[in-house]
Design a protein around this motif. Sequence first.
Motif, PDB file in Angstrom:
ATOM      1  N   ILE A 145     -17.771  43.824  39.153  1.00  0.00           N
ATOM      2  CA  ILE A 145     -18.992  43.602  38.395  1.00  0.00           C
ATOM      3  C   ILE A 145     -20.009  42.895  39.275  1.00  0.00           C
ATOM      4  N   SER A 146     -19.755  42.906  40.581  1.00  0.00           N
ATOM      5  CA  SER A 146     -20.679  42.272  41.518  1.00  0.00           C
ATOM      6  C   SER A 146     -22.008  43.007  41.504  1.00  0.00           C
ATOM      7  N   LYS A 147     -23.064  42.256  41.513  1.00  0.00           N
ATOM      8  CA  LYS A 147     -24.398  42.831  41.575  1.00  0.00           C
ATOM      9  C   LYS A 147     -24.996  42.553  42.949  1.00  0.00           C
ATOM     10  N   ALA A 148     -25.924  43.397  43.365  1.00  0.00           N
ATOM     11  CA  ALA A 148     -26.585  43.161  44.639  1.00  0.00           C
ATOM     12  C   ALA A 148     -27.382  41.858  44.553  1.00  0.00           C
ATOM     13  N   PRO A 149     -27.340  41.040  45.599  1.00  0.00           N
ATOM     14  CA  PRO A 149     -28.141  39.806  45.581  1.00  0.00           C
ATOM     15  C   PRO A 149     -29.616  40.142  45.427  1.00  0.00           C
ATOM     16  N   PRO A 150     -30.390  39.326  44.732  1.00  0.00           N
ATOM     17  CA  PRO A 150     -31.821  39.600  44.584  1.00  0.00           C
ATOM     18  C   PRO A 150     -32.520  39.712  45.933  1.00  0.00           C
ATOM     19  N   VAL A 151     -33.472  40.623  46.013  1.00  0.00           N
ATOM     20  CA  VAL A 151     -34.235  40.832  47.244  1.00  0.00           C
ATOM     21  C   VAL A 151     -34.873  39.523  47.715  1.00  0.00           C
ATOM     22  N   GLU A 152     -35.391  38.762  46.759  1.00  0.00           N
ATOM     23  CA  GLU A 152     -36.074  37.516  47.127  1.00  0.00           C
ATOM     24  C   GLU A 152     -35.129  36.533  47.807  1.00  0.00           C
ATOM     25  N   ILE A 153     -33.896  36.476  47.338  1.00  0.00           N
ATOM     26  CA  ILE A 153     -32.912  35.573  47.941  1.00  0.00           C
ATOM     27  C   ILE A 153     -32.569  36.034  49.350  1.00  0.00           C
ATOM     28  N   MET A 154     -32.388  37.327  49.531  1.00  0.00           N
ATOM     29  CA  MET A 154     -32.045  37.857  50.845  1.00  0.00           C
ATOM     30  C   MET A 154     -33.169  37.612  51.844  1.00  0.00           C
ATOM     31  N   GLU A 155     -34.394  37.779  51.405  1.00  0.00           N
ATOM     32  CA  GLU A 155     -35.528  37.571  52.308  1.00  0.00           C
ATOM     33  C   GLU A 155     -35.715  36.099  52.654  1.00  0.00           C
ATOM     34  N   GLN A 156     -35.326  35.227  51.756  1.00  0.00           N
ATOM     35  CA  GLN A 156     -35.390  33.786  52.053  1.00  0.00           C
ATOM     36  C   GLN A 156     -34.296  33.367  53.022  1.00  0.00           C
ATOM     37  N   ALA A 157     -33.123  33.970  52.879  1.00  0.00           N
ATOM     38  CA  ALA A 157     -31.965  33.522  53.653  1.00  0.00           C
ATOM     39  C   ALA A 157     -31.881  34.175  55.032  1.00  0.00           C
ATOM     40  N   PHE A 158     -32.480  35.359  55.195  1.00  0.00           N
ATOM     41  CA  PHE A 158     -32.299  36.122  56.425  1.00  0.00           C
ATOM     42  C   PHE A 158     -33.647  36.660  56.929  1.00  0.00           C
ATOM     43  N   PRO A 159     -33.766  36.987  58.216  1.00  0.00           N
ATOM     44  CA  PRO A 159     -35.041  37.457  58.780  1.00  0.00           C
ATOM     45  C   PRO A 159     -35.290  38.933  58.493  1.00  0.00           C
ATOM     46  N   VAL A 160     -35.393  39.290  57.222  1.00  0.00           N
ATOM     47  CA  VAL A 160     -35.556  40.688  56.823  1.00  0.00           C
ATOM     48  C   VAL A 160     -36.665  40.812  55.788  1.00  0.00           C
ATOM     49  N   LEU A 161     -37.174  42.038  55.659  1.00  0.00           N
ATOM     50  CA  LEU A 161     -38.165  42.370  54.639  1.00  0.00           C
ATOM     51  C   LEU A 161     -37.772  43.697  54.011  1.00  0.00           C
ATOM     52  N   TYR A 162     -37.688  43.723  52.676  1.00  0.00           N
ATOM     53  CA  TYR A 162     -37.384  44.961  51.967  1.00  0.00           C
ATOM     54  C   TYR A 162     -38.692  45.704  51.695  1.00  0.00           C
ATOM     55  N   HIS A 163     -38.805  46.938  52.228  1.00  0.00           N
ATOM     56  CA  HIS A 163     -40.013  47.727  52.024  1.00  0.00           C
ATOM     57  C   HIS A 163     -40.042  48.366  50.649  1.00  0.00           C
TER      58      HIS A 163
ATOM     59  N   ALA B 174     -23.511  45.314  56.662  1.00  0.00           N
ATOM     60  CA  ALA B 174     -23.533  43.988  57.289  1.00  0.00           C
ATOM     61  C   ALA B 174     -24.533  43.992  58.438  1.00  0.00           C
ATOM     62  N   LEU B 175     -25.311  42.945  58.509  1.00  0.00           N
ATOM     63  CA  LEU B 175     -26.307  42.777  59.571  1.00  0.00           C
ATOM     64  C   LEU B 175     -26.102  41.403  60.181  1.00  0.00           C
ATOM     65  N   GLY B 176     -25.727  41.370  61.437  1.00  0.00           N
ATOM     66  CA  GLY B 176     -25.480  40.091  62.099  1.00  0.00           C
ATOM     67  C   GLY B 176     -26.282  39.979  63.372  1.00  0.00           C
ATOM     68  N   GLY B 177     -26.901  38.806  63.579  1.00  0.00           N
ATOM     69  CA  GLY B 177     -27.715  38.638  64.773  1.00  0.00           C
ATOM     70  C   GLY B 177     -28.223  37.231  64.942  1.00  0.00           C
ATOM     71  N   PHE B 178     -29.374  37.107  65.620  1.00  0.00           N
ATOM     72  CA  PHE B 178     -29.956  35.801  65.934  1.00  0.00           C
ATOM     73  C   PHE B 178     -31.368  35.729  65.382  1.00  0.00           C
ATOM     74  N   ASP B 179     -31.656  34.624  64.698  1.00  0.00           N
ATOM     75  CA  ASP B 179     -32.976  34.391  64.113  1.00  0.00           C
ATOM     76  C   ASP B 179     -33.694  33.325  64.936  1.00  0.00           C
ATOM     77  N   PRO B 180     -34.670  33.689  65.780  1.00  0.00           N
ATOM     78  CA  PRO B 180     -35.334  32.702  66.630  1.00  0.00           C
ATOM     79  C   PRO B 180     -36.162  31.682  65.853  1.00  0.00           C
ATOM     80  N   ALA B 181     -36.628  32.045  64.665  1.00  0.00           N
ATOM     81  CA  ALA B 181     -37.436  31.105  63.888  1.00  0.00           C
ATOM     82  C   ALA B 181     -36.636  29.882  63.471  1.00  0.00           C
ATOM     83  N   HIS B 182     -35.332  30.060  63.277  1.00  0.00           N
ATOM     84  CA  HIS B 182     -34.470  28.946  62.878  1.00  0.00           C
ATOM     85  C   HIS B 182     -33.468  28.578  63.968  1.00  0.00           C
TER      86      HIS B 182
END
Length: 583
Positions: free
Chosen positions: A414-432, A374-382
Amino acid sequence: MTIDPITLTVIQAGMQQVCDEMDMTFSRAAFSPVIAEANDRSDGIYAADDGALIAQGAGGLPVFVGTMQYSTRTLIDMIDNGQVAAPKPGDIYIVNDPYLGGTHLMDVRFARPFYRKGELFCWLSNTGHWPDTGGAVPGGFSASATAVEQEGLRLPPVRLFKEGVLDQEIFSIISSNIRVADQRIGDVKAQAAALLVGEQRLNELMDRYGDEAVTEAIKELRGRAAQQMRAFIGTIPEGTYKSTAWIDSDGVINKPLEIRLAITKADTDLIFDFEGTSPPCEGPMNSVKATTYSSVYLAMRHIFPEVPMSAGAFQPLSIMGIDNTFLDAHYPRPVSGCAAEVSQRIAEAVFAALVIPLPDRVTAAPAGTSGNFALGGFDPAHDRNFVMYQISGGGYGGNAEGDGLSNGCSTIGISKAPPVEIMEQAFPVLYHHYALHEGSGGAGLHRGGFGLDYEVELLRGHAKASFVMDHGRFGPQGALGGKDGVVNKVTVHRNGAAYTPPHLSKEQDIPLQCGDRVRVRTPGGGGYGDPLERPTSAVLEDVLLGRYSLDQAQTLFGVEIRGDPATVDEVTTNKIRQRRKPS
């Protein structure tokens, strides 16, 4: 009435379809990626008198197969005792109290009474993982909680919807106690809409075949499920089969927790005895009774998937010896790790015990962790707070038929990890990167599958990272001579320095700034059978594909690979393998 086999099968499939459509509605309408993309949810139909499972969606989490039955029964009892208001058509109850048949606080259950001709016929219920329910840590996975209040808002059964109308006062209490509350209304309405769809489709099914036929089918299917489970149990040789599984730590006291299990076949029943298991723990790795039972049920579902999903399938399974252990948590013990982690160690113990008498059906241990990050914080862009919840897959164990699946979902779901693209759109993160954890599969005649290796960077703002994972100290168990899978590895890169949590797989409130990164490498599955008997061609293929190194091929499998292009040195390989075989 007597129901013919064809009609029985059609009604069974119809009830399954009702649950599947509820699942689909829930995911499609939800706002949170953990539900909408990862499908961390489940829907089912439960008996009006005792809450027994009638049907559950094929796309729902298996770990909920027992907990939703248990929580529905508890709700019925509390209504009968006057502790909870009696239902009316259109009512929907909400509850997440772990001690009333739940899991952890983030798994929020809704229950809607289903009426036919003015009489309560059954209950429709679902569970969805909310990304946050308050508490000390964003996302709810407090690795060092010592009381359940530190994990979030605990809800007893109350009517959130009254005759179809959302109770705004109750919802205001809930939203005032959780982070990013503005997003929860989307998940709440999606969860309620799934139950409404279930009501409509179940009415259509009963209109088509008649109330009497559906009632008789439910009764018949429950009896047949018990009969089928007993028939499969009858194939197990007489005896008692023992195993041990380990939890890395409870997050507070840095020492392992032990699960001891003895499974005894008694005619056509199985007795699961957990006597000798570690006592209740200080940290959040306690399991409530409902989750412990459900973990045994889902393990048996893995072993005998042919048995229909019904309460009858659980009748031949007796569970004992959990009193005064960390597998029977009572208030106020913290439980955030119970559903996602402890449940998988329980299932692992079942697999490790039954792989001896059932080698053709039971696999070596799978990765056995949901990888809760879990990653919780503040996104200044939004200009807003955020809570990101990442689950991840791992390797499955090798089995009698072949190698284990790589990057499979957790044992309990049977839960799958959310797609990287969705996570990067929804949160201020980048998957290397997002790749297989190469070399992580346990060596064996049939090797374990490989885990997942990903690294994510915080792009802006600030945040706190928390983990409740497992298998960081002990790898997933190999079977029948196979080697254990490689352990879970968590590394946090801050200000150019690498940090490994003292508890290896558990930590909370790690502060991150822009540019800091988190790398997670999930476990591989255990190997099955003697690694020295693995075909050299299969070892060569794994090396050519980068799954194992040349050194690992020699060390793990006794295979010498040389040259360019790489080939197996059969003469040296035979010498190595002969030398290593026990005399």
